[in-house]
Scaffold this active site. Structure first.
Site, PDB file in Angstrom:
ATOM      1  N   HIS A 260       3.656   3.964 -21.901  1.00 25.86           N
ATOM      2  CA  HIS A 260       5.089   3.759 -21.626  1.00 25.86           C
ATOM      3  C   HIS A 260       5.696   2.629 -22.454  1.00 25.86           C
ATOM      4  O   HIS A 260       6.760   2.094 -22.114  1.00 25.86           O
ATOM      5  CB  HIS A 260       5.308   3.506 -20.131  1.00 25.86           C
ATOM      6  CG  HIS A 260       4.904   4.677 -19.281  1.00 25.86           C
ATOM      7  ND1 HIS A 260       4.672   4.570 -17.944  1.00 25.86           N
ATOM      8  CD2 HIS A 260       4.672   5.972 -19.596  1.00 25.86           C
ATOM      9  CE1 HIS A 260       4.320   5.757 -17.459  1.00 25.86           C
ATOM     10  NE2 HIS A 260       4.321   6.622 -18.434  1.00 25.86           N
TER      11      HIS A 260
ATOM     12  N   SER B 205       0.328   5.145  -8.414  1.00 21.65           N
ATOM     13  CA  SER B 205       0.687   6.092  -7.345  1.00 21.65           C
ATOM     14  C   SER B 205       0.464   7.523  -7.815  1.00 21.65           C
ATOM     15  O   SER B 205       0.610   8.462  -7.045  1.00 21.65           O
ATOM     16  CB  SER B 205       2.149   5.883  -6.959  1.00 21.65           C
ATOM     17  OG  SER B 205       2.982   6.038  -8.107  1.00 21.65           O
TER      18      SER B 205
ATOM     19  N   CYS C 263      20.130  -6.261 -33.771  1.00 20.88           N
ATOM     20  CA  CYS C 263      19.221  -6.224 -34.929  1.00 20.88           C
ATOM     21  C   CYS C 263      19.913  -6.938 -36.088  1.00 20.88           C
ATOM     22  O   CYS C 263      21.145  -6.966 -36.144  1.00 20.88           O
ATOM     23  CB  CYS C 263      18.960  -4.760 -35.281  1.00 20.88           C
ATOM     24  SG  CYS C 263      18.053  -4.486 -36.798  1.00 20.88           S
TER      25      CYS C 263
HETATM   26  N1  APR Z   1      -4.714  -3.119  -6.274  1.00 21.52           N
HETATM   27  C1  APR Z   1      -4.792  -1.752  -6.419  1.00 21.52           C
HETATM   28  N2  APR Z   1      -3.728  -0.920  -6.219  1.00 21.52           N
HETATM   29  C2  APR Z   1      -2.570  -1.477  -5.838  1.00 21.52           C
HETATM   30  C3  APR Z   1      -2.422  -2.880  -5.635  1.00 21.52           C
HETATM   31  C4  APR Z   1      -3.565  -3.707  -5.871  1.00 21.52           C
HETATM   32  N3  APR Z   1      -3.515  -5.013  -5.699  1.00 21.52           N
HETATM   33  N4  APR Z   1      -1.136  -3.128  -5.233  1.00 21.52           N
HETATM   34  C5  APR Z   1      -0.492  -1.921  -5.207  1.00 21.52           C
HETATM   35  N5  APR Z   1      -1.355  -0.932  -5.574  1.00 21.52           N
HETATM   36  C6  APR Z   1      -1.069   0.490  -5.729  1.00 21.52           C
HETATM   37  C7  APR Z   1      -0.032   1.066  -4.778  1.00 21.52           C
HETATM   38  O1  APR Z   1      -0.635   1.500  -3.579  1.00 21.52           O
HETATM   39  C8  APR Z   1       0.505   2.245  -5.594  1.00 21.52           C
HETATM   40  O2  APR Z   1      -0.283   3.407  -5.380  1.00 21.52           O
HETATM   41  O3  APR Z   1      -0.521   0.641  -7.022  1.00 21.52           O
HETATM   42  C9  APR Z   1       0.323   1.780  -7.042  1.00 21.52           C
HETATM   43  C10 APR Z   1       1.606   1.394  -7.778  1.00 21.52           C
HETATM   44  O4  APR Z   1       2.366   2.574  -7.900  1.00 21.52           O
HETATM   45  P1  APR Z   1       3.802   2.542  -8.625  1.00 21.52           P
HETATM   46  O5  APR Z   1       4.563   1.396  -8.126  1.00 21.52           O
HETATM   47  O6  APR Z   1       4.355   3.902  -8.445  1.00 21.52           O
HETATM   48  O7  APR Z   1       3.453   2.239 -10.153  1.00 21.52           O
HETATM   49  P2  APR Z   1       2.872   3.231 -11.261  1.00 21.52           P
HETATM   50  O8  APR Z   1       1.984   4.255 -10.686  1.00 21.52           O
HETATM   51  O9  APR Z   1       2.323   2.386 -12.336  1.00 21.52           O
HETATM   52  O10 APR Z   1       4.227   3.929 -11.785  1.00 21.52           O
HETATM   53  C11 APR Z   1       4.136   4.840 -12.848  1.00 21.52           C
HETATM   54  O11 APR Z   1       6.508   4.981 -12.993  1.00 21.52           O
HETATM   55  O12 APR Z   1       8.364   3.732 -12.666  1.00 21.52           O
HETATM   56  C12 APR Z   1       7.620   4.353 -13.631  1.00 21.52           C
HETATM   57  O13 APR Z   1       7.292   3.846 -15.917  1.00 21.52           O
HETATM   58  C13 APR Z   1       7.058   3.347 -14.641  1.00 21.52           C
HETATM   59  O14 APR Z   1       4.812   3.134 -15.503  1.00 21.52           O
HETATM   60  C14 APR Z   1       5.569   3.345 -14.348  1.00 21.52           C
HETATM   61  C15 APR Z   1       5.341   4.715 -13.753  1.00 21.52           C
END
Ligand code: APR
Length: 238
Positions: free
Chosen positions: A117, A187, A146
């Site tokens: 990303h 997630s 720029c």
């Molecule tokens: N250790 C392990 N897992 C954790 C922790 C931790 N300390 N804290 C939170 N989590 C988990 C949550 O339970 C959740 O399942 O991390 C996950 C975070 O999920 P999101 O907030 O949805 O982030 P992500 O999966 O990276 O999102 C994907 O979505 O918004 C867009 O581009 C953005 O890269 C991002 C993409």
């Protein structure tokens, strides 16, 4: 103590690939997107993380990215980031695929890093396409320009945009070739990143999830370890 079987699998595997999400940076104080206190609980993605939002109000979008850059600049990589560097140092074939744009894997010392990303510290001109690293925060000029005079945008992938093809292809190759595939702190709802665990599974890898809660992949991965990544990862290597 986490699953001994998982420790043995990691110890014996020579080809490892890892997918990380915002959860691995949570213990560094960086808000996730969808968890408790997550960014998308407070802000509307369509107002801040789409090409349309940027066209509508580049200043608002940049104010939000500069706020996030400030949070990240004040944070440090945690024991989870560092454990993945250690794992990379111990393995011949290791690929770290991240959805994170925060640069904490870089700062921890990860090398074979595939940023699906993009990177919040990169700025790209919307006129001439020139790209540059800008580590200063707060930004002197919002929105930044720029040298050609063009408006710069954050070097991240927004909703509705395609991922960088070459990086996605390398990530898919790493997932296909992995003996062990770790899915950490995501997630698993944003594709195509979330689909890499399935690619690895179909190619015969053992898939291991580390998350503080269940996700859509929990019911089909081989092992799902429940807990914070910065606690579990170091234990898996010790
Ligand atoms: N250790 C392990 N897992 C954790 C922790 C931790 N300390 N804290 C939170 N989590 C988990 C949550 O339970 C959740 O399942 O991390 C996950 C975070 O999920 P999101 O907030 O949805 O982030 P992500 O999966 O990276 O999102 C994907 O979505 O918004 C867009 O581009 C953005 O890269 C991002 C993409």
């Amino acid at each position: 103590m986490p699953h001994t079987k998982v420790r043995d699998l990691l110890a014996s595997a020579s080809r490892i690939a890892v997918l990380t999400g915002a959860g691995i940076s949570a213990e560094s104080g960086i808000p996730t997107f969808r968890g408790a206190g997550g960014l998308w609980r407070k802000f509307l993605a369509e107002d801040l993380a789409t090409p349309e939002a940027f066209a509508r109000d580049p200043k608002l979008v940049w104010e939000w990215y500069d706020w996030r850059r400030g949070l990240i600049a004040a944070a440090q990589p945690n024991a989870g980031h560092r454990a993945l560097v250690e794992l990379e140092n111990l393995r011949k074939e290791f690929a770290l695929i991240t959805q994170n744009v925060d640069g904490l894997h870089d700062r921890a010392g990860s090398r074979n890093l595939l940023k699906l990303h993009g990177d919040i510290w990169i700025q790209r001109c919307t006129t001439c396409g020139a790209q540059r690293n800008e580590a200063r925060t707060p930004l002197e000029e919002v929105p930044p320009r720029c040298p050609c005079g063009g408006l710069e945008r954050p070097g991240v992938v927004w909703f509705g945009e395609s991922l960088p093809e070459e990086i996605l292809a390398r990530a898919q190759r790493a997932a296909t070739q992995a003996e062990v595939f770790l899915v950490i702190g995501t997630s698993a709802v944003v594709y195509p990143g979330a689909g890499l665990a399935g690619v690895a599974k179909s190619a015969g890898a053992t898939v291991i999830e580390i998350n503080v809660e269940e996700t859509p992949v929990t019911n089909w991965v081989d092992y799902s370890l429940r807990g914070p990544a910065a606690e579990i990862l170091p234990q898996l290597l010790s």
